[in-house]
Design a protein around this motif. Structure first.
Motif, PDB file in Angstrom:
ATOM      1  N   ASP A 108      32.918  87.914  72.676  1.00  0.00           N
ATOM      2  CA  ASP A 108      31.865  88.858  72.281  1.00  0.00           C
ATOM      3  C   ASP A 108      30.618  88.099  71.857  1.00  0.00           C
ATOM      4  OD1 ASP A 108      30.586  91.254  71.514  1.00  0.00           O
ATOM      5  OD2 ASP A 108      31.335  91.059  69.465  1.00  0.00           O
ATOM      6  N   ILE A 109      29.501  88.427  72.486  1.00  0.00           N
ATOM      7  CA  ILE A 109      28.234  87.795  72.090  1.00  0.00           C
ATOM      8  C   ILE A 109      27.415  88.708  71.174  1.00  0.00           C
ATOM      9  CG2 ILE A 109      28.105  86.346  74.141  1.00  0.00           C
ATOM     10  CD1 ILE A 109      25.771  88.434  74.956  1.00  0.00           C
ATOM     11  N   GLY A 110      28.016  89.838  70.768  1.00  0.00           N
ATOM     12  CA  GLY A 110      27.284  90.781  69.925  1.00  0.00           C
ATOM     13  C   GLY A 110      26.044  91.255  70.654  1.00  0.00           C
ATOM     14  N   ARG A 111      24.942  91.238  69.976  1.00  0.00           N
ATOM     15  CA  ARG A 111      23.637  91.552  70.589  1.00  0.00           C
ATOM     16  C   ARG A 111      22.865  90.243  70.734  1.00  0.00           C
ATOM     17  NH1 ARG A 111      23.084  96.603  72.844  1.00  0.00           N
ATOM     18  NH2 ARG A 111      24.343  98.046  71.636  1.00  0.00           N
ATOM     19  N   TYR A 112      23.521  89.301  71.394  1.00  0.00           N
ATOM     20  CA  TYR A 112      23.007  87.937  71.553  1.00  0.00           C
ATOM     21  C   TYR A 112      22.872  87.247  70.191  1.00  0.00           C
ATOM     22  CZ  TYR A 112      22.106  89.111  76.407  1.00  0.00           C
ATOM     23  OH  TYR A 112      22.250  89.487  77.721  1.00  0.00           O
ATOM     24  N   ASP A 113      23.830  87.557  69.287  1.00  0.00           N
ATOM     25  CA  ASP A 113      23.783  86.946  67.958  1.00  0.00           C
ATOM     26  C   ASP A 113      25.157  86.467  67.478  1.00  0.00           C
ATOM     27  OD1 ASP A 113      24.960  89.416  67.548  1.00  0.00           O
ATOM     28  OD2 ASP A 113      23.624  90.031  65.932  1.00  0.00           O
ATOM     29  N   ASN A 156      28.736  83.994  68.518  1.00  0.00           N
ATOM     30  CA  ASN A 156      29.352  82.944  69.337  1.00  0.00           C
ATOM     31  C   ASN A 156      28.340  82.169  70.174  1.00  0.00           C
ATOM     32  OD1 ASN A 156      32.128  83.342  68.525  1.00  0.00           O
ATOM     33  ND2 ASN A 156      32.009  85.301  69.607  1.00  0.00           N
ATOM     34  N   LEU A 157      27.144  82.040  69.645  1.00  0.00           N
ATOM     35  CA  LEU A 157      26.106  81.289  70.348  1.00  0.00           C
ATOM     36  C   LEU A 157      26.461  79.810  70.430  1.00  0.00           C
ATOM     37  CD1 LEU A 157      22.890  83.001  68.922  1.00  0.00           C
ATOM     38  CD2 LEU A 157      24.239  83.595  70.949  1.00  0.00           C
ATOM     39  N   ASP A 158      27.214  79.310  69.429  1.00  0.00           N
ATOM     40  CA  ASP A 158      27.647  77.913  69.464  1.00  0.00           C
ATOM     41  C   ASP A 158      28.565  77.659  70.658  1.00  0.00           C
ATOM     42  OD1 ASP A 158      29.573  79.583  68.157  1.00  0.00           O
ATOM     43  OD2 ASP A 158      30.532  77.820  67.261  1.00  0.00           O
ATOM     44  N   LEU A 159      29.418  78.619  70.961  1.00  0.00           N
ATOM     45  CA  LEU A 159      30.312  78.472  72.112  1.00  0.00           C
ATOM     46  C   LEU A 159      29.539  78.563  73.427  1.00  0.00           C
ATOM     47  CD1 LEU A 159      33.375  80.536  70.877  1.00  0.00           C
ATOM     48  CD2 LEU A 159      33.220  78.043  71.137  1.00  0.00           C
ATOM     49  N   ALA A 160      28.577  79.459  73.480  1.00  0.00           N
ATOM     50  CA  ALA A 160      27.741  79.556  74.681  1.00  0.00           C
ATOM     51  C   ALA A 160      27.029  78.233  74.920  1.00  0.00           C
ATOM     52  CB  ALA A 160      26.744  80.705  74.549  1.00  0.00           C
ATOM     53  N   ALA A 161      26.520  77.630  73.866  1.00  0.00           N
ATOM     54  CA  ALA A 161      25.838  76.339  73.999  1.00  0.00           C
ATOM     55  C   ALA A 161      26.831  75.246  74.407  1.00  0.00           C
ATOM     56  CB  ALA A 161      25.141  75.975  72.691  1.00  0.00           C
ATOM     57  N   LYS A 162      27.992  75.227  73.769  1.00  0.00           N
ATOM     58  CA  LYS A 162      29.004  74.206  74.068  1.00  0.00           C
ATOM     59  C   LYS A 162      29.418  74.239  75.536  1.00  0.00           C
ATOM     60  CE  LYS A 162      33.662  72.682  72.854  1.00  0.00           C
ATOM     61  NZ  LYS A 162      34.776  72.809  71.924  1.00  0.00           N
ATOM     62  N   TYR A 163      29.561  75.437  76.087  1.00  0.00           N
ATOM     63  CA  TYR A 163      30.010  75.579  77.466  1.00  0.00           C
ATOM     64  C   TYR A 163      28.849  75.797  78.442  1.00  0.00           C
ATOM     65  CZ  TYR A 163      34.552  75.476  75.380  1.00  0.00           C
ATOM     66  OH  TYR A 163      35.667  75.085  74.673  1.00  0.00           O
ATOM     67  N   ARG A 164      27.652  75.494  77.965  1.00  0.00           N
ATOM     68  CA  ARG A 164      26.426  75.514  78.787  1.00  0.00           C
ATOM     69  C   ARG A 164      26.197  76.849  79.486  1.00  0.00           C
ATOM     70  NH1 ARG A 164      28.017  70.275  81.689  1.00  0.00           N
ATOM     71  NH2 ARG A 164      28.527  69.010  79.911  1.00  0.00           N
ATOM     72  N   ILE A 165      26.392  77.914  78.719  1.00  0.00           N
ATOM     73  CA  ILE A 165      26.144  79.261  79.225  1.00  0.00           C
ATOM     74  C   ILE A 165      24.740  79.678  78.806  1.00  0.00           C
ATOM     75  CG2 ILE A 165      26.830  81.688  79.038  1.00  0.00           C
ATOM     76  CD1 ILE A 165      28.859  80.075  80.579  1.00  0.00           C
ATOM     77  N   PRO A 166      23.826  79.820  79.747  1.00  0.00           N
ATOM     78  CA  PRO A 166      22.466  80.235  79.408  1.00  0.00           C
ATOM     79  C   PRO A 166      22.378  81.758  79.230  1.00  0.00           C
ATOM     80  CG  PRO A 166      22.605  79.799  81.753  1.00  0.00           C
ATOM     81  CD  PRO A 166      23.975  79.521  81.166  1.00  0.00           C
ATOM     82  N   LYS A 205      20.249  83.605  78.158  1.00  0.00           N
ATOM     83  CA  LYS A 205      18.959  84.220  78.499  1.00  0.00           C
ATOM     84  C   LYS A 205      18.952  84.768  79.927  1.00  0.00           C
ATOM     85  CE  LYS A 205      16.720  79.994  80.002  1.00  0.00           C
ATOM     86  NZ  LYS A 205      17.186  78.743  79.567  1.00  0.00           N
ATOM     87  N   LEU A 206      19.882  84.291  80.767  1.00  0.00           N
ATOM     88  CA  LEU A 206      19.980  84.812  82.130  1.00  0.00           C
ATOM     89  C   LEU A 206      20.759  86.113  82.180  1.00  0.00           C
ATOM     90  CD1 LEU A 206      20.620  81.585  84.235  1.00  0.00           C
ATOM     91  CD2 LEU A 206      18.489  82.850  83.937  1.00  0.00           C
ATOM     92  N   GLY A 207      21.401  86.470  81.070  1.00  0.00           N
ATOM     93  CA  GLY A 207      22.146  87.719  81.009  1.00  0.00           C
ATOM     94  C   GLY A 207      23.640  87.498  81.038  1.00  0.00           C
ATOM     95  N   VAL A 208      24.351  88.583  80.845  1.00  0.00           N
ATOM     96  CA  VAL A 208      25.806  88.572  80.851  1.00  0.00           C
ATOM     97  C   VAL A 208      26.302  89.665  81.787  1.00  0.00           C
ATOM     98  CG1 VAL A 208      26.107  87.564  78.566  1.00  0.00           C
ATOM     99  CG2 VAL A 208      25.820  90.030  78.748  1.00  0.00           C
TER     100      VAL A 208
END
Length: 158
Positions: A93-98, A100-110, A112-115
């Motif tokens: 769950d990325i919430g409203r883009y707020d 698990n942002l650390d995990l998105a960064a760790k796994y190089r998930i941008p 900003k391109l959307g989900v």
């Protein structure tokens, strides 16, 4: 004119796919807002290592129609069999883009391109794939065959 008709037909079909389970009270919360994604990833990696599978990290939100469509495609034939036999799925769950942002960064998930956005890990936690171009961001325009091709491409070689 035909492009608009085709797009309209896809949108109507997408809305029906999402709305029918909700109308029947069968809405499944794909992305748990209370789950600890860090723990879920650790557990998924342990399971994947024991069972010689890969881990799919699915970043998204319950508010995201395209995320829900991806979940539907993942759980339909033939994708469900491919998923169960070759992968451990972790919905993050990325919430409203707020969240698990650390995990998105760790796994190089941008984000900003959307989900939805996906990463594939081997059983040791090494990243094999990280979605960087938003290919699943517009699931209403992608067929279940694209999901099948993705699962086939990244499944473990046995």
């Amino acid at each position: 004119m035909r492009i608009y008709q085709k797009t309209a037909a896809v949108v109507v079909a997408l809305m029906a796919v999402i709305a029918a389970p909700v109308a029947r009270g069968q809405f499944r919360e794909v992305y748990s807002p209370t789950a600890d994604a860090h723990v879920e990833i650790r557990e998924a990696l342990a399971t994947a290592a024991k069972q010689h599978k890969r881990v799919i990290l699915d970043f998204g939100g319950n508010w995201c129609g395209d995320c829900l469509v991806l979940d539907i495609y993942l759980h339909q034939f033939p994708n469900l069999g491919l998923l169960q036999n070759n992968y451990v799925l972790v919905d993050i769950d990325i919430g409203r883009y707020d969240k698990n942002l650390d995990l998105a960064a760790k796994y190089r998930i941008p984000l900003k391109l959307g989900v939805p956005a996906l990463a594939v890990l081997d059983g040791e936690g090494r990243m094999l794939y990280s979605q960087r171009n938003g290919e699943f961001e517009k699931m209403g325009q992608v067929s279940g065959d694209a999901v099948t091709a993705f699962l086939e491409k990244w499944k473990p070689k046995r």
